[in-house]
Design a protein around this motif. Structure first.
Motif, PDB file in Angstrom:
ATOM      1  N   GLY A  42      -5.281 -14.086  -2.759  1.00  0.00           N
ATOM      2  CA  GLY A  42      -4.632 -12.778  -2.835  1.00  0.00           C
ATOM      3  C   GLY A  42      -5.336 -11.739  -1.987  1.00  0.00           C
ATOM      4  N   GLY A  43      -6.663 -11.746  -2.045  1.00  0.00           N
ATOM      5  CA  GLY A  43      -7.419 -10.781  -1.254  1.00  0.00           C
ATOM      6  C   GLY A  43      -7.246 -10.997   0.244  1.00  0.00           C
ATOM      7  N   GLN A  44      -7.206 -12.260   0.650  1.00  0.00           N
ATOM      8  CA  GLN A  44      -6.999 -12.564   2.065  1.00  0.00           C
ATOM      9  C   GLN A  44      -5.600 -12.154   2.508  1.00  0.00           C
ATOM     10  OE1 GLN A  44      -7.989 -16.734   1.827  1.00  0.00           O
ATOM     11  NE2 GLN A  44     -10.027 -16.413   2.704  1.00  0.00           N
ATOM     12  N   LYS A  45      -4.604 -12.378   1.654  1.00  0.00           N
ATOM     13  CA  LYS A  45      -3.243 -11.939   1.989  1.00  0.00           C
ATOM     14  C   LYS A  45      -3.198 -10.423   2.183  1.00  0.00           C
ATOM     15  CE  LYS A  45      -0.868 -15.636  -0.534  1.00  0.00           C
ATOM     16  NZ  LYS A  45      -0.003 -15.939  -1.712  1.00  0.00           N
ATOM     17  N   GLN A  46      -3.887  -9.689   1.310  1.00  0.00           N
ATOM     18  CA  GLN A  46      -3.865  -8.243   1.451  1.00  0.00           C
ATOM     19  C   GLN A  46      -4.582  -7.801   2.717  1.00  0.00           C
ATOM     20  OE1 GLN A  46      -2.113  -5.718   1.275  1.00  0.00           O
ATOM     21  NE2 GLN A  46      -2.138  -5.482  -0.955  1.00  0.00           N
ATOM     22  N   SER A  93      -0.859   3.469   1.300  1.00  0.00           N
ATOM     23  CA  SER A  93      -1.191   2.318   0.461  1.00  0.00           C
ATOM     24  C   SER A  93      -0.448   2.431  -0.863  1.00  0.00           C
ATOM     25  CB  SER A  93      -2.710   2.271   0.216  1.00  0.00           C
ATOM     26  OG  SER A  93      -3.034   1.281  -0.738  1.00  0.00           O
ATOM     27  N   ASP A  94       0.517   1.550  -1.078  1.00  0.00           N
ATOM     28  CA  ASP A  94       1.367   1.597  -2.264  1.00  0.00           C
ATOM     29  C   ASP A  94       0.917   0.531  -3.261  1.00  0.00           C
ATOM     30  OD1 ASP A  94       3.336   1.899  -4.126  1.00  0.00           O
ATOM     31  OD2 ASP A  94       5.011   1.474  -2.799  1.00  0.00           O
ATOM     32  N   GLU A  95       0.028   0.917  -4.187  1.00  0.00           N
ATOM     33  CA  GLU A  95      -0.486   0.006  -5.213  1.00  0.00           C
ATOM     34  C   GLU A  95      -1.064  -1.262  -4.583  1.00  0.00           C
ATOM     35  OE1 GLU A  95      -0.755   0.791  -8.293  1.00  0.00           O
ATOM     36  OE2 GLU A  95       0.875   2.096  -8.939  1.00  0.00           O
ATOM     37  N   ALA A  96      -1.820  -1.099  -3.512  1.00  0.00           N
ATOM     38  CA  ALA A  96      -2.256  -2.251  -2.716  1.00  0.00           C
ATOM     39  C   ALA A  96      -3.205  -3.185  -3.451  1.00  0.00           C
ATOM     40  CB  ALA A  96      -2.915  -1.768  -1.425  1.00  0.00           C
ATOM     41  N   THR A  97      -3.873  -2.712  -4.502  1.00  0.00           N
ATOM     42  CA  THR A  97      -4.836  -3.566  -5.204  1.00  0.00           C
ATOM     43  C   THR A  97      -4.368  -3.979  -6.594  1.00  0.00           C
ATOM     44  OG1 THR A  97      -6.018  -1.623  -6.084  1.00  0.00           O
ATOM     45  CG2 THR A  97      -6.769  -2.512  -3.975  1.00  0.00           C
ATOM     46  N   SER A  98      -3.156  -3.607  -6.977  1.00  0.00           N
ATOM     47  CA  SER A  98      -2.712  -3.843  -8.357  1.00  0.00           C
ATOM     48  C   SER A  98      -2.575  -5.325  -8.704  1.00  0.00           C
ATOM     49  CB  SER A  98      -1.374  -3.139  -8.602  1.00  0.00           C
ATOM     50  OG  SER A  98      -1.529  -1.742  -8.528  1.00  0.00           O
ATOM     51  N   ALA A  99      -2.350  -6.168  -7.709  1.00  0.00           N
ATOM     52  CA  ALA A  99      -2.166  -7.602  -7.972  1.00  0.00           C
ATOM     53  C   ALA A  99      -3.463  -8.393  -7.802  1.00  0.00           C
ATOM     54  CB  ALA A  99      -1.090  -8.160  -7.035  1.00  0.00           C
ATOM     55  N   LEU A 100      -4.580  -7.692  -7.628  1.00  0.00           N
ATOM     56  CA  LEU A 100      -5.844  -8.352  -7.323  1.00  0.00           C
ATOM     57  C   LEU A 100      -6.816  -8.272  -8.502  1.00  0.00           C
ATOM     58  CD1 LEU A 100      -6.366  -6.899  -3.729  1.00  0.00           C
ATOM     59  CD2 LEU A 100      -5.227  -9.040  -4.372  1.00  0.00           C
ATOM     60  N   ILE A 137       0.812  -0.492   3.477  1.00  0.00           N
ATOM     61  CA  ILE A 137       0.411  -1.723   2.793  1.00  0.00           C
ATOM     62  C   ILE A 137       0.972  -1.710   1.375  1.00  0.00           C
ATOM     63  CG2 ILE A 137      -1.591  -2.272   4.187  1.00  0.00           C
ATOM     64  CD1 ILE A 137      -3.360  -0.871   2.252  1.00  0.00           C
ATOM     65  N   PHE A 138       1.352  -2.910   0.903  1.00  0.00           N
ATOM     66  CA  PHE A 138       2.135  -3.035  -0.317  1.00  0.00           C
ATOM     67  C   PHE A 138       1.407  -3.879  -1.357  1.00  0.00           C
ATOM     68  CE2 PHE A 138       4.909  -2.695   3.355  1.00  0.00           C
ATOM     69  CZ  PHE A 138       5.839  -1.730   2.985  1.00  0.00           C
ATOM     70  N   GLN A 139       1.840  -3.728  -2.606  1.00  0.00           N
ATOM     71  CA  GLN A 139       1.256  -4.478  -3.706  1.00  0.00           C
ATOM     72  C   GLN A 139       1.449  -5.983  -3.530  1.00  0.00           C
ATOM     73  OE1 GLN A 139       2.778  -3.329  -7.527  1.00  0.00           O
ATOM     74  NE2 GLN A 139       1.727  -4.950  -8.630  1.00  0.00           N
ATOM     75  N   GLN A 140       2.647  -6.386  -3.116  1.00  0.00           N
ATOM     76  CA  GLN A 140       2.965  -7.813  -3.042  1.00  0.00           C
ATOM     77  C   GLN A 140       2.847  -8.377  -1.620  1.00  0.00           C
ATOM     78  OE1 GLN A 140       3.241  -9.637  -5.646  1.00  0.00           O
ATOM     79  NE2 GLN A 140       3.218  -7.921  -7.094  1.00  0.00           N
ATOM     80  N   PHE A 141       2.094  -7.687  -0.775  1.00  0.00           N
ATOM     81  CA  PHE A 141       1.690  -8.158   0.560  1.00  0.00           C
ATOM     82  C   PHE A 141       2.820  -8.152   1.597  1.00  0.00           C
ATOM     83  CE2 PHE A 141      -0.491 -11.081  -2.608  1.00  0.00           C
ATOM     84  CZ  PHE A 141      -1.517 -10.203  -2.885  1.00  0.00           C
ATOM     85  N   ASN A 142       4.048  -8.570   1.197  1.00  0.00           N
ATOM     86  CA  ASN A 142       5.207  -8.561   2.103  1.00  0.00           C
ATOM     87  C   ASN A 142       4.971  -9.354   3.384  1.00  0.00           C
ATOM     88  OD1 ASN A 142       6.199  -6.821   0.159  1.00  0.00           O
ATOM     89  ND2 ASN A 142       7.087  -5.388   1.617  1.00  0.00           N
TER      90      ASN A 142
END
Length: 258
Positions: free
Chosen positions: A147-151, A168-175, A91-96
């Motif tokens: 954002g949370g739903q995308k993650q 998990s690569d910075e999975a919550t940094s954008a939230l 899982i990625f920071q920017q959801f991908n």
């Protein structure tokens, strides 16, 4: 180590450009127990993402060994590696996510690549949407989600192939902070329900404290300190860990919540 499931030994990685060679990983040694949530914390540029990408060989290390279970990942040929990667979710920071695909289609994508049967894909996606709390969003597009739903969609997609390992690569940094907690609660629930071994990398010490059992502190391509989360918080040894703890305590004492 007893129940060691992920083992990294002497891992080196250097990036080359026209002007210079930049060593990014410098002889990394790491052991992660089966079923634990292991944190790797470091400031930007420490080499955390490169380490994770070397574990699943999205980046090829220059030297060293990675073992997951009974598989030496660094020795696998392309066909064997493709099979192994299906057992490693990421899982990625920017959801991908694919913006042109619905939630259902995004989660189905890795299953279609692996040629799952249509009825099995339906069943699996229903299970995953229930797990991540998005059963009512099956036909929505990423642009319609928070954002949370995308993650959560990203997490569901990472779990699609029933992996043994979740990276998990910075999975919550954008939230935002509240959404971060809900996503971390989901990660902990997945760990408990599915018994997944999880490596969580972040630059946010509060994420480590909330989620992980053990942690490694990374700086300039090296793991400077490893131990239980409690040990690192109560008695940090390296300067990087001390700096993290100092910033963490200052933010808490100021009432800052992100």
């Amino acid at each position: 180590m007893e129940d060691c499931f992920i083992e990294v030994k002497g891992l080196w990685k250097t990036f080359h450009n026209k002007k210079e060679s930049v060593p990014v990983l410098k002889g990394i040694d790491l052991e992660v127990k089966k079923g634990e949530i292991y944190g790797i914390v470091g400031f930007s540029g420490a080499g955390k993402s490169t380490l994770v990408r070397c574990i699943n060989r999205l980046e090829e290390p220059d030297a060293g060994m990675v073992r997951i279970g009974d598989k030496i990942v660094t020795s696998l040929n392309k066909k064997e590696l493709d099979l192994q990667r299906s057992k490693i979710g990421m899982i990625f920071q920017q959801f991908n996510l694919f913006d042109s695909m619905t939630v259902y289609e995004n989660i189905a994508y890795p299953l279609r690549v692996k040629k799952w049967k249509k009825e099995d894909i339906h069943r699996r996606i229903d299970e995953l949407l229930d797990l991540v709390g998005l059963a009512d969003k099956k036909d929505a597009y990423p642009g319609q989600l928070s954002g949370g739903q995308k993650q959560r969609v990203g997490i569901a997609r990472a779990l699609a192939n029933e992996p043994d390992v979740l990276l998990s690569d910075e999975a919550t940094s954008a939230l935002d902070p509240q959404t971060t907690v809900s996503v971390l609660d989901l990660i902990k629930e997945i760990n408990q329900k599915l018994g997944l071994t999880i490596i969580l990398i972040t630059h946010e010490l509060e994420v480590i404290r909330y989620t992980c059992s053990r942690v490694a502190v990374m700086e300039n391509g090296e793991l400077l300190e490893k131990g239980s989360v409690r040990e690192i918080f109560e008695n940090p040894q390296c300067e990087t860990a001390k700096n993290f703890i100092s910033v963490y305590n200052k933010l808490r004492s100021s009432g800052w919540d992100g």
